[in-house]
Design a protein around this motif. Structure first.
Motif, PDB file in Angstrom:
ATOM      1  N   ARG A   1      78.702  13.076  50.905  1.00 38.79           N
ATOM      2  CA  ARG A   1      77.568  13.976  51.127  1.00 38.79           C
ATOM      3  C   ARG A   1      76.736  13.506  52.330  1.00 38.79           C
ATOM      4  O   ARG A   1      76.273  14.310  53.130  1.00 38.79           O
ATOM      5  CB  ARG A   1      76.705  14.028  49.852  1.00 38.79           C
ATOM      6  CG  ARG A   1      75.902  15.301  49.745  1.00 38.79           C
ATOM      7  CD  ARG A   1      75.145  15.384  48.428  1.00 38.79           C
ATOM      8  NE  ARG A   1      75.984  15.639  47.273  1.00 38.79           N
ATOM      9  CZ  ARG A   1      75.808  15.059  46.085  1.00 38.79           C
ATOM     10  NH1 ARG A   1      74.848  14.173  45.898  1.00 38.79           N
ATOM     11  NH2 ARG A   1      76.596  15.367  45.077  1.00 38.79           N
ATOM     12  N   GLU A   2      76.585  12.180  52.445  1.00 34.34           N
ATOM     13  CA  GLU A   2      75.829  11.637  53.576  1.00 34.34           C
ATOM     14  C   GLU A   2      76.560  11.916  54.892  1.00 34.34           C
ATOM     15  O   GLU A   2      75.920  12.218  55.911  1.00 34.34           O
ATOM     16  CB  GLU A   2      75.618  10.120  53.384  1.00 34.34           C
ATOM     17  CG  GLU A   2      74.859   9.414  54.499  1.00 34.34           C
ATOM     18  CD  GLU A   2      73.396   9.834  54.625  1.00 34.34           C
ATOM     19  OE1 GLU A   2      72.916  10.652  53.817  1.00 34.34           O
ATOM     20  OE2 GLU A   2      72.738   9.336  55.574  1.00 34.34           O
ATOM     21  N   LEU A   3      77.890  11.853  54.897  1.00 31.45           N
ATOM     22  CA  LEU A   3      78.635  12.175  56.116  1.00 31.45           C
ATOM     23  C   LEU A   3      78.391  13.639  56.498  1.00 31.45           C
ATOM     24  O   LEU A   3      78.157  13.940  57.682  1.00 31.45           O
ATOM     25  CB  LEU A   3      80.133  11.915  55.927  1.00 31.45           C
ATOM     26  CG  LEU A   3      80.989  12.287  57.150  1.00 31.45           C
ATOM     27  CD1 LEU A   3      80.603  11.440  58.375  1.00 31.45           C
ATOM     28  CD2 LEU A   3      82.476  12.132  56.856  1.00 31.45           C
ATOM     29  N   ASP A   4      78.425  14.544  55.504  1.00 35.59           N
ATOM     30  CA  ASP A   4      78.144  15.962  55.800  1.00 35.59           C
ATOM     31  C   ASP A   4      76.754  16.106  56.424  1.00 35.59           C
ATOM     32  O   ASP A   4      76.569  16.852  57.390  1.00 35.59           O
ATOM     33  CB  ASP A   4      78.198  16.808  54.515  1.00 35.59           C
ATOM     34  CG  ASP A   4      79.601  16.876  53.924  1.00 35.59           C
ATOM     35  OD1 ASP A   4      80.570  16.642  54.664  1.00 35.59           O
ATOM     36  OD2 ASP A   4      79.716  17.141  52.710  1.00 35.59           O
ATOM     37  N   ARG A   5      75.776  15.373  55.874  1.00 36.34           N
ATOM     38  CA  ARG A   5      74.402  15.461  56.390  1.00 36.34           C
ATOM     39  C   ARG A   5      74.341  14.960  57.831  1.00 36.34           C
ATOM     40  O   ARG A   5      73.749  15.599  58.702  1.00 36.34           O
ATOM     41  CB  ARG A   5      73.457  14.638  55.499  1.00 36.34           C
ATOM     42  CG  ARG A   5      71.971  14.884  55.776  1.00 36.34           C
ATOM     43  CD  ARG A   5      71.067  13.909  55.053  1.00 36.34           C
ATOM     44  NE  ARG A   5      71.147  12.542  55.554  1.00 36.34           N
ATOM     45  CZ  ARG A   5      70.591  12.107  56.673  1.00 36.34           C
ATOM     46  NH1 ARG A   5      69.879  12.926  57.441  1.00 36.34           N
ATOM     47  NH2 ARG A   5      70.738  10.851  57.059  1.00 36.34           N
ATOM     48  N   LEU A   6      74.990  13.808  58.086  1.00 40.71           N
ATOM     49  CA  LEU A   6      74.965  13.237  59.435  1.00 40.71           C
ATOM     50  C   LEU A   6      75.644  14.175  60.432  1.00 40.71           C
ATOM     51  O   LEU A   6      75.219  14.290  61.586  1.00 40.71           O
ATOM     52  CB  LEU A   6      75.653  11.870  59.456  1.00 40.71           C
ATOM     53  CG  LEU A   6      74.980  10.741  58.672  1.00 40.71           C
ATOM     54  CD1 LEU A   6      75.837   9.481  58.670  1.00 40.71           C
ATOM     55  CD2 LEU A   6      73.592  10.425  59.246  1.00 40.71           C
ATOM     56  N   ARG A   7      76.688  14.870  59.965  1.00 38.18           N
ATOM     57  CA  ARG A   7      77.370  15.808  60.864  1.00 38.18           C
ATOM     58  C   ARG A   7      76.497  17.041  61.101  1.00 38.18           C
ATOM     59  O   ARG A   7      76.434  17.553  62.217  1.00 38.18           O
ATOM     60  CB  ARG A   7      78.733  16.203  60.285  1.00 38.18           C
ATOM     61  CG  ARG A   7      79.760  15.093  60.477  1.00 38.18           C
ATOM     62  CD  ARG A   7      81.100  15.425  59.847  1.00 38.18           C
ATOM     63  NE  ARG A   7      82.118  14.468  60.276  1.00 38.18           N
ATOM     64  CZ  ARG A   7      83.339  14.393  59.787  1.00 38.18           C
ATOM     65  NH1 ARG A   7      83.719  15.226  58.840  1.00 38.18           N
ATOM     66  NH2 ARG A   7      84.187  13.505  60.245  1.00 38.18           N
ATOM     67  N   ASP A   8      75.803  17.499  60.066  1.00 39.95           N
ATOM     68  CA  ASP A   8      74.927  18.662  60.215  1.00 39.95           C
ATOM     69  C   ASP A   8      73.803  18.384  61.201  1.00 39.95           C
ATOM     70  O   ASP A   8      73.404  19.255  61.969  1.00 39.95           O
ATOM     71  CB  ASP A   8      74.308  19.058  58.863  1.00 39.95           C
ATOM     72  CG  ASP A   8      75.308  19.778  57.974  1.00 39.95           C
ATOM     73  OD1 ASP A   8      76.372  20.168  58.497  1.00 39.95           O
ATOM     74  OD2 ASP A   8      75.044  19.918  56.758  1.00 39.95           O
ATOM     75  N   THR A   9      73.268  17.151  61.154  1.00 44.57           N
ATOM     76  CA  THR A   9      72.143  16.829  62.032  1.00 44.57           C
ATOM     77  C   THR A   9      72.619  16.305  63.387  1.00 44.57           C
ATOM     78  O   THR A   9      71.806  15.942  64.225  1.00 44.57           O
ATOM     79  CB  THR A   9      71.242  15.747  61.395  1.00 44.57           C
ATOM     80  OG1 THR A   9      72.043  14.586  61.161  1.00 44.57           O
ATOM     81  CG2 THR A   9      70.631  16.230  60.084  1.00 44.57           C
ATOM     82  N   GLY A  10      73.922  16.229  63.587  1.00 39.11           N
ATOM     83  CA  GLY A  10      74.454  15.753  64.871  1.00 39.11           C
ATOM     84  C   GLY A  10      74.425  14.243  65.012  1.00 39.11           C
ATOM     85  O   GLY A  10      74.714  13.709  66.079  1.00 39.11           O
ATOM     86  N   GLU A  11      74.111  13.510  63.916  1.00 38.34           N
ATOM     87  CA  GLU A  11      74.069  12.041  64.004  1.00 38.34           C
ATOM     88  C   GLU A  11      75.461  11.423  63.899  1.00 38.34           C
ATOM     89  O   GLU A  11      75.659  10.260  64.210  1.00 38.34           O
ATOM     90  CB  GLU A  11      73.171  11.471  62.895  1.00 38.34           C
ATOM     91  CG  GLU A  11      71.696  11.775  63.099  1.00 38.34           C
ATOM     92  CD  GLU A  11      70.902  11.518  61.812  1.00 38.34           C
ATOM     93  OE1 GLU A  11      70.624  10.350  61.531  1.00 38.34           O
ATOM     94  OE2 GLU A  11      70.587  12.499  61.106  1.00 38.34           O
ATOM     95  N   ALA A  12      76.431  12.197  63.412  1.00 38.14           N
ATOM     96  CA  ALA A  12      77.828  11.736  63.402  1.00 38.14           C
ATOM     97  C   ALA A  12      78.662  12.827  64.067  1.00 38.14           C
ATOM     98  O   ALA A  12      78.319  14.012  63.977  1.00 38.14           O
ATOM     99  CB  ALA A  12      78.320  11.496  61.971  1.00 38.14           C
ATOM    100  N   ALA A  13      79.746  12.406  64.727  1.00 37.52           N
ATOM    101  CA  ALA A  13      80.612  13.377  65.398  1.00 37.52           C
ATOM    102  C   ALA A  13      81.074  14.402  64.377  1.00 37.52           C
ATOM    103  O   ALA A  13      81.374  14.066  63.232  1.00 37.52           O
ATOM    104  CB  ALA A  13      81.801  12.652  66.003  1.00 37.52           C
ATOM    105  N   ARG A  14      81.136  15.660  64.785  1.00 40.96           N
ATOM    106  CA  ARG A  14      81.498  16.719  63.818  1.00 40.96           C
ATOM    107  C   ARG A  14      82.890  16.504  63.263  1.00 40.96           C
ATOM    108  O   ARG A  14      83.086  16.439  62.081  1.00 40.96           O
ATOM    109  CB  ARG A  14      81.386  18.096  64.461  1.00 40.96           C
ATOM    110  CG  ARG A  14      79.957  18.589  64.534  1.00 40.96           C
ATOM    111  CD  ARG A  14      79.888  20.101  64.514  1.00 40.96           C
ATOM    112  NE  ARG A  14      80.098  20.647  63.170  1.00 40.96           N
ATOM    113  CZ  ARG A  14      79.158  20.707  62.237  1.00 40.96           C
ATOM    114  NH1 ARG A  14      77.960  20.263  62.484  1.00 40.96           N
ATOM    115  NH2 ARG A  14      79.419  21.222  61.054  1.00 40.96           N
ATOM    116  N   LEU A  15      83.885  16.393  64.149  1.00 43.78           N
ATOM    117  CA  LEU A  15      85.253  16.173  63.691  1.00 43.78           C
ATOM    118  C   LEU A  15      85.984  15.399  64.770  1.00 43.78           C
ATOM    119  O   LEU A  15      85.718  15.600  65.943  1.00 43.78           O
ATOM    120  CB  LEU A  15      85.966  17.509  63.465  1.00 43.78           C
ATOM    121  CG  LEU A  15      85.680  18.230  62.154  1.00 43.78           C
ATOM    122  CD1 LEU A  15      86.410  19.555  62.124  1.00 43.78           C
ATOM    123  CD2 LEU A  15      86.077  17.372  60.965  1.00 43.78           C
ATOM    124  N   PRO A  16      86.943  14.563  64.380  1.00 39.32           N
ATOM    125  CA  PRO A  16      87.718  13.876  65.396  1.00 39.32           C
ATOM    126  C   PRO A  16      88.456  14.901  66.251  1.00 39.32           C
ATOM    127  O   PRO A  16      88.969  15.885  65.734  1.00 39.32           O
ATOM    128  CB  PRO A  16      88.687  13.007  64.598  1.00 39.32           C
ATOM    129  CG  PRO A  16      88.568  13.424  63.184  1.00 39.32           C
ATOM    130  CD  PRO A  16      87.351  14.266  63.021  1.00 39.32           C
TER     131      PRO A  16
END
Ligand code: C5P
Length: 322
Positions: A199-214
């Motif tokens: 769930r935290e990865l989804d959040r980080l991707r939503d906020t742009g803090e983690a790359a969306r997808l490799p």
């Protein structure tokens, strides 16, 4: 070892106790895709079984019971919610036999650690009850039953090194030339919930803090696993170290910022590479050989950044009767 050597032949039900040893897993590569309609994430992962084991003993009984000792004893529910009980019931239903067994678990693999300890125990229950009840199912059949118990359970039926796709349950063993890799496993105090980390990865991707997808044009998830498998084939620990990769690491670090100190300490101790194992909080480090792993484990223990640091090697076989 041959995955099916013990299980392909139908056999008689065991009269005495059946003891099964099952390893922990780490993910050498873990590519996480989008959330699917069923709530799981599409994965592309390279599983690797390491020499940190739980042991499950199955004896004849009039009902289904579970007792345990070791890591997490007293914390883990031993009722119908336990993956071991669920696995035994699922196998009994599949084979249309009564789910009668007295199961005892000796745990060394810590709980909620990113090492698939609970899934390993479920895989051990399938293999143990298969032998106790004389079912003689193949590993492929056991893996089919395993897929309904949890995403990592089929891999722990096979062990070795394997590619996992789907939600992780579709497992293709990697037939590599024999080689052994040396690891240091830094076990943390307390666990992390797998669901929370995804769930935290989804959040980080939503906020742009983690790359969306490799990034990989045709199938965004498969590129990374291919790179890791190519690195494995080179049999050079430095090459493998550079290819290790886990999309869940950013999420585990976000929930448990102290893990950055563990990774730093492993690097300072001379590890070739380090990463969070699965959903964490365990961190694993790659060493050049056994003595190197021992030195890294000693340095990590001295640095007091983790509950304990243990050496392990892989790949090792999955759940099997000993
Ligand atoms: O399959 P398993 O029960 O081990 O998964 C535990 C949790 O991890 C799931 O409930 C889900 O929140 C998350 N998960 C996921 N995508 C996967 C595997 C697990 O979101 N492919």
């Amino acid at each position: 070892w041959r995955p099916d050597e013990e299980l392909d032949r139908p056999r008689l039900a065991a009269s005495g106790p059946v003891k099964v040893r099952v390893p922990a897993k780490i993910n050498l590569h873990l590519g996480v895709g989008p959330v699917r309609p069923d709530g799981y994430h599409e994965l592309s992962t390279v599983y690797h079984a390491i020499s940190l084991y739980d042991e499950l003993t199955a004896r004849r009984g009039d009902t289904l019971t579970l007792t345990m000792e070791g890591e997490g004893a007293g914390e883990l529910a031993l009722d119908e919610s336990n993956l071991v009980i669920r696995a035994a019931r699922a196998l009994a239903a599949h084979a249309k036999v009564p789910a009668h067994a007295r199961l005892h678990l000796r745990k060394q693999i810590p709980l909620a650690a990113g090492l698939a300890g609970g899934s390993a125990d479920a895989a051990a229950a399938l293999v143990a009850c298969d032998a106790l009840w004389g079912l003689g199912l193949s590993r492929d059949e056991l893996a089919t039953v395993a897929a309904d118990i949890g995403s990592d359970v089929p891999f722990l039926v096979y062990g070795g090194t394997a590619l996992g796709t789907g939600r992780g349950e579709a497992v293709s063993p990697v037939l590599a030339r024999p080689s052994s890799w040396h690891w240091v496993v830094a076990i943390a105090d307390g666990g992390l919930s797998t669901t929370d980390v995804y769930r935290e990865l989804d959040r980080l991707r939503d906020t742009g803090e983690a790359a969306r997808l490799p990034g990989h044009a045709s199938n965004p998830l498969l590129g990374g696993a291919d790179r890791l498998l190519a690195a494995l084939r080179q049999r050079d620990p430095a090459v493998l170290g550079a290819a290790l990769d886990n999309d869940l690491q950013a999420a585990a670090l976000s929930l448990r910022p102290g893990l950055a100190d563990v990774l730093k300490a492993g690097h300072a101790a001379g590890a070739l590479a380090g990463l969070v194992s699965g959903s964490g909080p365990t961190c694993v480090f790659l060493a050049t050989d056994g003595p190197h792993a021992t030195r890294i484990a000693e340095d990590l223990t001295a640095a007091e950044v983790c509950r304990s640091a243990r050496t392990a090697h892989g790949p090792v076989p999955g759940a099997r009767v000993i």
